[in-house]
Design an enzyme around this catalytic site. Sequence first.
Site, PDB file in Angstrom:
ATOM      1  CG  ASP A  21      -1.691   1.233   1.432  1.00 22.67           C
ATOM      2  OD1 ASP A  21      -1.864   1.968   0.439  1.00 22.67           O
ATOM      3  OD2 ASP A  21      -2.152   1.485   2.567  1.00 22.67           O
ATOM      4  CG  ASP A  98      -6.947 -12.807 -13.014  1.00 20.47           C
ATOM      5  OD1 ASP A  98      -7.723 -13.551 -13.650  1.00 20.47           O
ATOM      6  OD2 ASP A  98      -6.429 -13.114 -11.932  1.00 20.47           O
ATOM      7  CG  ASP A 222     -11.674 -16.080 -12.740  1.00 21.47           C
ATOM      8  OD1 ASP A 222     -10.917 -16.302 -11.789  1.00 21.47           O
ATOM      9  OD2 ASP A 222     -12.917 -16.076 -12.630  1.00 21.47           O
ATOM     10  CD  GLU A 279      -9.506 -20.490 -11.508  1.00 19.42           C
ATOM     11  OE1 GLU A 279      -9.379 -20.586 -10.281  1.00 19.42           O
ATOM     12  OE2 GLU A 279     -10.398 -19.811 -12.037  1.00 19.42           O
ATOM     13  CG  HIS A 352      -6.053 -15.456  -5.682  1.00 13.78           C
ATOM     14  ND1 HIS A 352      -5.543 -16.104  -6.791  1.00 13.78           N
ATOM     15  CD2 HIS A 352      -7.349 -15.229  -5.955  1.00 13.78           C
ATOM     16  CE1 HIS A 352      -6.495 -16.237  -7.695  1.00 13.78           C
ATOM     17  NE2 HIS A 352      -7.605 -15.725  -7.222  1.00 13.78           N
ATOM     18  CG  ASP A 353      -8.753 -18.722  -5.652  1.00 13.77           C
ATOM     19  OD1 ASP A 353      -9.166 -17.688  -5.105  1.00 13.77           O
ATOM     20  OD2 ASP A 353      -8.831 -18.934  -6.876  1.00 13.77           O
TER      21      ASP A 353
END
Length: 599
Positions: A21, A98, A222, A279, A352-353
């Site tokens: 950030d 993505d 995705d 994916e 991330h999953d």
Amino acid sequence: MKKAWWKESVVYQIYPRSFMDSNGDGVGDLKGIIQKLDYLKNLGIDIIWISPIYKSPNDDNGYDISDYRDIMDDFGTMDDFHQLLKEAHDRGLKIMMDLVVNHSSDEHYWFKESRKSKDNPYRDYYIWKKGKDSLIDELYQKEYIYEEKQLSKGIELEPPTNWEACFSGSAWQYDEATKEYYLHLFSKKQPDLNWENEKLRKEVYDMMHFWLKKGVDGFRMDVITFISKDQSYGEGIIREGKKYGDGSRFYVSGPRVHEFLREMNEEVLSKYNLVTVGEAPGVGVEDAYNYVGEDREELNMLFQFEHVEIGGGEKGKWSNKPWKLSELKGILTKWQKGLENKGWNSLYWNNHDQPRAVSRFGNDKEFRIESAKMLGTCLHMMQGTPYIYQGEELGMTNVAFESIEDYKDIEIINYYNEEINNYGSDAKDILKSIYARGRDNARTPMQWDDSENAGFTKGNPWININENYKEINSKESLNNQDSIYYYYQKLIKLRKENKIIVYGSYDLILPEHEKIFAFTRTFENQKLVVVCNFSCEQVEFELPENINYKEKNLLIQNYNANKEKEKEKDKDNGNGENQDCIEKFELKPYEARVYILEI
Ligand code: NOJ
């Protein structure tokens, strides 16, 4: 086998919300990524895959896109994106975007229009169906009586099919305005796009050109294997103890998926020199060839799911059952051999999953460093393009938040509520599966240093930081020559120096062994022997007799080789087990060694 730059590359995945950030609002952003490009360059990676950065109401952290051609406010501006692309390219790093086109956000203009009326020009951009009422006879199916019945009932009918959404509950949402249901395989704020509609497909291709013309280098697609739905929309099988049906056979690798991907390839992908990865949950190796076969003109590689789904049960991943190493080896070997000389694998332990690799497949306590390095060795030495998920290079671990209130992931929250409300499960048990398999394990912010909030933000982080940041962080890693970071750097460097690591053919050895994962790679007159101990015990490895060689060299090892050598010498004057003996040796807990043989 054809050579390709993306086969020789290593990909690093950034989950932008949790990476860095720059402006103190508690959310990672593009400027934060720019600040860390040198860190990535130094690691040696080639491609950065950035999870979605487009405009989004963030129901699913950016996987619900409301404008495909703009940047999410939290992340910055299009100018920031241009700067990121330029600065990445200046350093020789490629950017993979993505592409989320199985569904959009319900706040996308297309959907806002689509839901207005049945004759809206955007109606067919999504999948709308009437509800079903098993009690009405054929007569009632007629439009006017149907409408009448619905009006008179003043209530919704049953959803068109019994399918369960991937994020729990029905996959259909009733919409009052037109009294029909729309399909959402994920959250109800993620309506599925209708790929049967040529106009929609054209919009997607145009949007891809929009990003490619800016210079992006590829796409991670995705759930691309869900885009074609079987138009029969039949009922899914209801498994024991479940309320909804599994409709996956109507949408995983549906009837037109290859036609659509070929069209996309012809219209878009073939016009650039790209890297593409789809994916592919639910896709087996036999079908994978159809997506990534070298002569198929669809995609470069897939993310298969079989190895990360290991331990699944009645409640899918949440069951988190014990599994055997021989099973894991069996799955990965099937993929290695299945695509050999025909297609290409992507290699990953986490993203991330998924929970953190070291917590899931290694040991995040006593042997965190050793097992993280061992996992890296095992993965990077297989055939395929390796993917590193942010923080994996530091050995970041899972988290266990005390309260469900601390979790942010829609999948976790929906699962928790569904279990409490529909199945009467115990909150403690639910949290236990969330600790093991929940997606927020991977989404706690990057741990940059030991200052407040791990150096991720000067504000309040959008999700709690893992408490272990004082010990596990990149500053510590960069100051320690023995760190996981430098080990990964070495693995990547070896890949650049040894074609065998990229192109060598894979063969499993000791298939039944429940502690050792060992395999060879063969290329021209060389062979790699990769030996990984997946247990916290000392185990003996014996080289199969049919592996002969003229010369051998230890390429890499996760215990400090020099220190170990000295210790061995002190211990047994060089007569005992040491790195020079390859025929038979003892492996320490989570030890990994790679030998290169001249044959
Ligand atoms: C797969 C993505 O990786 C995941 O994060 C997302 O929730 C679903 N697809 C829906 O887009």
